[in-house]
Enzyme design. Structure first.
Site, PDB file in Angstrom:
ATOM      1  N   GLU A 103       0.826  -1.202   0.000  1.00 45.72           N
ATOM      2  CA  GLU A 103       0.000   0.000   0.000  1.00 45.72           C
ATOM      3  C   GLU A 103       0.870   1.267   0.000  1.00 45.72           C
ATOM      4  O   GLU A 103       0.486   2.295  -0.567  1.00 45.72           O
ATOM      5  CB  GLU A 103      -0.935   0.009   1.212  1.00 45.72           C
ATOM      6  CG  GLU A 103      -2.060  -1.016   1.117  1.00 45.72           C
ATOM      7  CD  GLU A 103      -2.956  -0.776  -0.085  1.00 45.72           C
ATOM      8  OE1 GLU A 103      -3.449   0.351  -0.257  1.00 45.72           O
ATOM      9  OE2 GLU A 103      -3.149  -1.728  -0.866  1.00 45.72           O
TER      10      GLU A 103
ATOM     11  N   ASN B 213     -11.337   2.797   3.176  1.00 41.99           N
ATOM     12  CA  ASN B 213     -10.877   2.741   1.789  1.00 41.99           C
ATOM     13  C   ASN B 213     -11.763   1.891   0.890  1.00 41.99           C
ATOM     14  O   ASN B 213     -12.060   2.270  -0.251  1.00 41.99           O
ATOM     15  CB  ASN B 213      -9.435   2.234   1.725  1.00 41.99           C
ATOM     16  CG  ASN B 213      -8.862   2.362   0.326  1.00 41.99           C
ATOM     17  OD1 ASN B 213      -8.814   3.452  -0.231  1.00 41.99           O
ATOM     18  ND2 ASN B 213      -8.443   1.257  -0.255  1.00 41.99           N
TER      19      ASN B 213
ATOM     20  N   TRP C 294     -10.194   8.168  -7.600  1.00 42.96           N
ATOM     21  CA  TRP C 294     -11.400   8.544  -8.339  1.00 42.96           C
ATOM     22  C   TRP C 294     -11.319   8.128  -9.801  1.00 42.96           C
ATOM     23  O   TRP C 294     -12.304   7.633 -10.378  1.00 42.96           O
ATOM     24  CB  TRP C 294     -11.654  10.050  -8.202  1.00 42.96           C
ATOM     25  CG  TRP C 294     -12.467  10.325  -6.983  1.00 42.96           C
ATOM     26  CD1 TRP C 294     -12.026  10.681  -5.751  1.00 42.96           C
ATOM     27  CD2 TRP C 294     -13.892  10.206  -6.881  1.00 42.96           C
ATOM     28  NE1 TRP C 294     -13.075  10.797  -4.869  1.00 42.96           N
ATOM     29  CE2 TRP C 294     -14.241  10.515  -5.549  1.00 42.96           C
ATOM     30  CE3 TRP C 294     -14.901   9.876  -7.777  1.00 42.96           C
ATOM     31  CZ2 TRP C 294     -15.554  10.491  -5.087  1.00 42.96           C
ATOM     32  CZ3 TRP C 294     -16.218   9.858  -7.320  1.00 42.96           C
ATOM     33  CH2 TRP C 294     -16.531  10.167  -5.996  1.00 42.96           C
TER      34      TRP C 294
END
Length: 471
Positions: free
Chosen positions: A275, A341, A382
């Site tokens: 991550e 998340n 996004w």
């Protein structure tokens, strides 16, 4: 041994810590005196890219930083206004011979750095920017042909194989001149902002290190198994600490990597480290392709038609869409400045694929409310959800909010926490649209759209755009 300078300005930006701070340590080693400076932005009222949650957290971080600097003999000097103009004025009034700072990863910060460099050159003053915000610079992780990566997996393999820089020590002492004036530490009133959510995390370097300790002790071992379950405390909760630089990525990586030695369950730790690579991948994308802040990364999808935002967009922003998982995510965001998340993905894909609203509007809304609002990661997330970004989900992979709920919140714990009017509703009813055409609870709205219908419409829109553009 004499120091190179008598007085250096260290310009704090998104590195609000004294431990493992590249520019601050170098300023201390190079100069007899250090002027620790923070410049408060002077905009007022609503801002397109931030809001009261993040600014409230920032204010508390600055208060903590000032206290920490005083423990080593310094103090935080605060001014508000244009960064280049303020630094130029301080160079003149203090006689400082150099400006040190950690470089910003976004194009807005880089433009300021370029102007500052020219100003310093014109005055014969040293201007030194340091890489600090990531473990590797965007120029370090490239393909064999020297090109930027456009896909995460090969990027991450290269990233994981590179030797990581070690954490840096805290300056033992700073000497800040007593006669340098400072404004008061800022409050939300400075920006004429409203009140933040009522559950914003504790700010400051010490609080960040406590969160890191908890993550290492309680969360990383099971990170792979629990990170997607929003009702569990399965994520690290370090995102805002990395965003504001309360923790260095070097420190976070080093402690996580150290855990691997002797750990019985290594998979969760490896997943967490990956991550960190995702974070740096999106920062590299922004560095190499800054146009992503204005248009789709994948040029095939530029010019897609989006619906005008109307009542459904307002319902989405307020958490009253009639889709429990969507409403829970938005309400968590409004109350805490954070959204889990996995839920971010579901909420973002719902806006773009079910409501057909431009991802840029969702990106902006998140930035206005997220405490951990990071331009690169937010844009990447996004565009991933919209199907337009680097290594994005294919346009035809459209998450179903009902089935996502069944998979990630089957007992409705997360939903019931954030949508209290659904507290007494059977969790199974959160996993499928109401079959009887009635609201699932009194006072709770019916679903604002039919997912199956909107999914088909999305597929048609993307196919038509691809055909019309000849792709």
């Amino acid at each position: 041994m004499p120091r190179e300078f008598s007085l250096v300005i260290h310009w704090f930006r998104r590195d609000l810590r004294i431990l493992d701070n590249t520019a601050l340590l170098n300023a201390k080693l190079a100069s007899e005196h250090v002027l620790p400076l923070y410049i408060v932005s002077d905009w007022k009222g609503q801002h397109l890219w931030t809001g009261p949650n993040r600014q409230s957290f920032l204010c508390a971080c600055l208060s903590s930083l000032d206290k920490n600097l005083k423990t080593i003999g310094g103090r935080l000097i605060v001014h508000s206004g244009g960064a280049v103009e303020i630094i130029e004025d301080l160079l003149q009034t203090t006689g400082a011979e150099a400006v040190f700072f950690n470089q910003d990863p976004d194009p807005f910060g880089k433009e300021t750095e370029a102007r500052l460099t020219k100003t310093c050159q014109s005055r014969g003053v040293a201007c030194r920017g340091f890489h600090d915000v990531t473990l590797h610079t965007p120029a370090e992780i490239l393909t064999q042909g020297g090109d930027p990566y456009r896909v995460y997996t090969p990027y991450s393999k290269n990233w994981l194989g590179c030797e990581k820089p070690a954490p840096l020590p805290k300056p033992k002492a700073l000497a800040t001149p007593d006669d340098i004036p400072s404004e008061d530490l800022p409050t939300l009133d400075h920006w004429n902002l409203g009140q933040p959510g009522n559950q914003i995390l504790e700010a400051g370097e010490r609080a960040a290190h406590e969160r890191l300790k908890r993550a290492l002790k309680e969360r990383l071992t099971n990170y792979k198994d629990l990170r997607d379950i929003p009702s569990e405390s399965g994520t690290s909760r370090l995102s805002q600490d990395l965003r504001f630089g309360l923790l260095s990525p070097r420190t976070v990586y080093a402690k996580a990597a150290h855990m691997l030695d002797g750990a019985e369950k290594k998979e969760g730790i490896h997943t967490f480290i990956k991550e960190l690579a995702w974070r740096e991948f999106y920062m590299a994308i922004l560095d190499h392709y800054p146009h992503v802040l204005k248009e789709e990364f994948n040029k095939d999808w530029r010019g897609l038609p989006w619906d005008e935002p109307g009542e459904n967009f307002e319902a989405w922003k307020e958490g009253r869409t009639g889709f429990p998982i969507i409403d829970a995510g938005i309400r968590e965001l409004l109350a805490t400045g954070f959204m889990h998340n996995r839920v971010r993905m579901i909420v973002a894909m719902f806006l773009t694929k079910d409501l057909h609203i431009d991802w840029r509007l969702g990106e902006q809304f998140f930035m206005q409310h997220l405490t951990d609002g990071e331009i690169a990661s937010n844009n990447g997330g996004w565009q991933w959800s919209a199907g337009t970004g680097a290594d994005a989900a294919p346009y035809f992979r459209i998450q179903n909010p009902w089935s996502q709920t069944k998979r990630y919140d089957p007992e409705g714990k997360y939903i019931k926490r954030w949508v209290p009017e659904l507290a007494d509703v059977e969790a199974k009813r959160f996993t499928e649209p109401p079959a009887d055409g009635k609201p699932i609870a009194e006072g709770y709205p019916l679903p604002c759209v039919d997912h199956k219908t909107e999914r088909e419409r999305t597929l048609a829109i993307f196919k038509k755009h691809r055909q019309s553009s000849g792709k």
